[in-house]
Design an enzyme around this catalytic site. Structure first.
Site, short mmCIF file in Angstrom:
data_model
loop_
_atom_site.label_atom_id
_atom_site.label_comp_id
_atom_site.label_asym_id
_atom_site.label_seq_id
_atom_site.Cartn_x
_atom_site.Cartn_y
_atom_site.Cartn_z
N LYS A 13 4.34 8.61 -16.03
CA LYS A 13 5.71 9.09 -15.76
C LYS A 13 6.37 9.63 -17.02
O LYS A 13 6.94 10.71 -17.01
CB LYS A 13 6.58 7.94 -15.21
CG LYS A 13 6.15 7.39 -13.87
CD LYS A 13 7.19 6.44 -13.31
CE LYS A 13 7.39 5.18 -14.11
NZ LYS A 13 6.22 4.29 -14.20
N ARG A 88 13.94 1.74 -9.61
CA ARG A 88 12.80 0.81 -9.69
C ARG A 88 12.79 -0.12 -8.47
O ARG A 88 11.84 -0.87 -8.29
CB ARG A 88 12.94 -0.10 -10.90
CG ARG A 88 12.39 0.35 -12.23
CD ARG A 88 10.92 0.47 -12.31
NE ARG A 88 10.25 0.02 -13.50
CZ ARG A 88 10.17 0.67 -14.66
NH1 ARG A 88 10.79 1.79 -14.86
NH2 ARG A 88 9.44 0.18 -15.64
N ARG A 125 -2.57 2.07 -25.25
CA ARG A 125 -1.52 3.07 -25.44
C ARG A 125 -0.79 2.83 -26.76
O ARG A 125 -0.55 1.70 -27.15
CB ARG A 125 -0.51 2.97 -24.29
CG ARG A 125 0.72 3.83 -24.51
CD ARG A 125 1.47 4.08 -23.25
NE ARG A 125 2.29 2.94 -22.84
CZ ARG A 125 3.14 2.99 -21.82
NH1 ARG A 125 3.26 4.10 -21.10
NH2 ARG A 125 3.85 1.94 -21.48
N ARG A 158 3.79 -1.06 -27.57
CA ARG A 158 4.91 -1.73 -26.91
C ARG A 158 4.53 -3.18 -26.61
O ARG A 158 3.40 -3.46 -26.25
CB ARG A 158 5.25 -1.01 -25.59
CG ARG A 158 5.99 0.29 -25.81
CD ARG A 158 6.14 1.10 -24.55
NE ARG A 158 6.49 0.37 -23.36
CZ ARG A 158 6.83 0.95 -22.20
NH1 ARG A 158 6.89 2.27 -22.11
NH2 ARG A 158 7.12 0.23 -21.13
N ARG A 169 3.84 -6.67 -14.88
CA ARG A 169 4.48 -5.39 -14.53
C ARG A 169 3.87 -4.83 -13.25
O ARG A 169 4.57 -4.25 -12.42
CB ARG A 169 4.33 -4.38 -15.68
CG ARG A 169 5.27 -4.70 -16.83
CD ARG A 169 4.82 -4.02 -18.09
NE ARG A 169 5.14 -2.60 -18.10
CZ ARG A 169 4.56 -1.73 -18.92
NH1 ARG A 169 3.63 -2.12 -19.77
NH2 ARG A 169 4.90 -0.47 -18.88
#
Ligand code: AMP
Length: 212
Positions: A13, A88, A125, A158, A169
């Site tokens: 996203k 969300r 990531r 992160r 998540r």
């Protein structure tokens, strides 16, 4: 052009939102980025939000509505915007309808990707602290280790890209966010995109749908 990007964490996203925002000259509104900026302070509220984010849970709606409303007032949204990470849950989708009035006027892209891919992408990531561009240590490494190709700033991992938080998540996504696809499908605004493909291909298929 009001664009909403749906999809699990790691579906791309943020990356697609940055590209859409550049190509179509639209404000990129990421509630996650806004929250990460907001929690840099030391006060109790900031620490509380930070803990929630690190665990992978959702930050309470009232906080999200308040930061989003302030941001929308600041931005020039006459041409539209790209929403990344909002809504969300269904409450947030209904609130967005209220804030904007004419509810039908969205293009909603659902970035569809499997959980294995999500875990593979998120665990390696790295993100630029300054311009928020994403890298992947294996598939899309920066040219110079630890530095952003675009602005030279440091990359970081992160806290919520660590294994326990990723699991949580995904759980939160399945329970809270997945029903949004149905919500927008019923209004005829939903376009599903195969987000297993690489960044370029995903962007090309989003563009193709938009140009139609
Ligand atoms: P993101 O950068 O979109 O992956 O968001 C990172 C984290 O910020 C999420 O896991 C949530 O803890 C929080 N967050 C971002 N957007 C929202 C939202 N719309 N509602 C609730 N929490 C959010």
């Amino acid at each position: 052009m009001r664009i909403i990007l749906l999809g699990p964490p790691g579906s791309g996203k943020g990356t697609q939102a940055i590209r859409l925002s550049r190509d179509y000259d639209l404000p990129h509104i990421s509630t996650g980025d806004m929250l990460r900026e907001a929690v840099s302070g030391k006060d109790r509220m900031a620490q509380k939000i930070k803990e929630i984010m690190e665990s992978g849970a959702l930050v309470p709606d009232e906080i999200i509505f308040s930061i989003l409303e302030k941001r929308l007032k600041k931005e020039d949204t006459r041409k539209g915007f790209v929403l990344d990470g909002f809504p969300r849950n269904l409450e947030q989708a209904r609130e967005l309808d209220k804030i904007l009035g004419d509810a039908g006027d969205f293009v909603v892209f659902d970035l569809v990707v499997g959980e294995d891919t999500v875990v593979r992408r998120l665990s390696k990531r790295r993100v630029c602290k300054k311009c928020r561009v994403n890298y992947h240590l294996e598939f899309q490494p920066p040219k110079i280790g630890g530095k952003c190709d675009e602005c030279g700033f440091s990359l970081y991992q992160r806290d919520d890209d660590k294994p326990e938080a990723i699991k949580n998540r995904l759980k939160v996504y399945n329970k809270e966010s997945r029903p949004l696809a149905e919500y927008y499908k019923e209004r005829g605004s939903l376009i599903s995109i195969n987000a297993e493909l690489d960044e370029e291909q995903v962007f090309a298929s989003i563009r193709e749908k938009l140009e139609k």
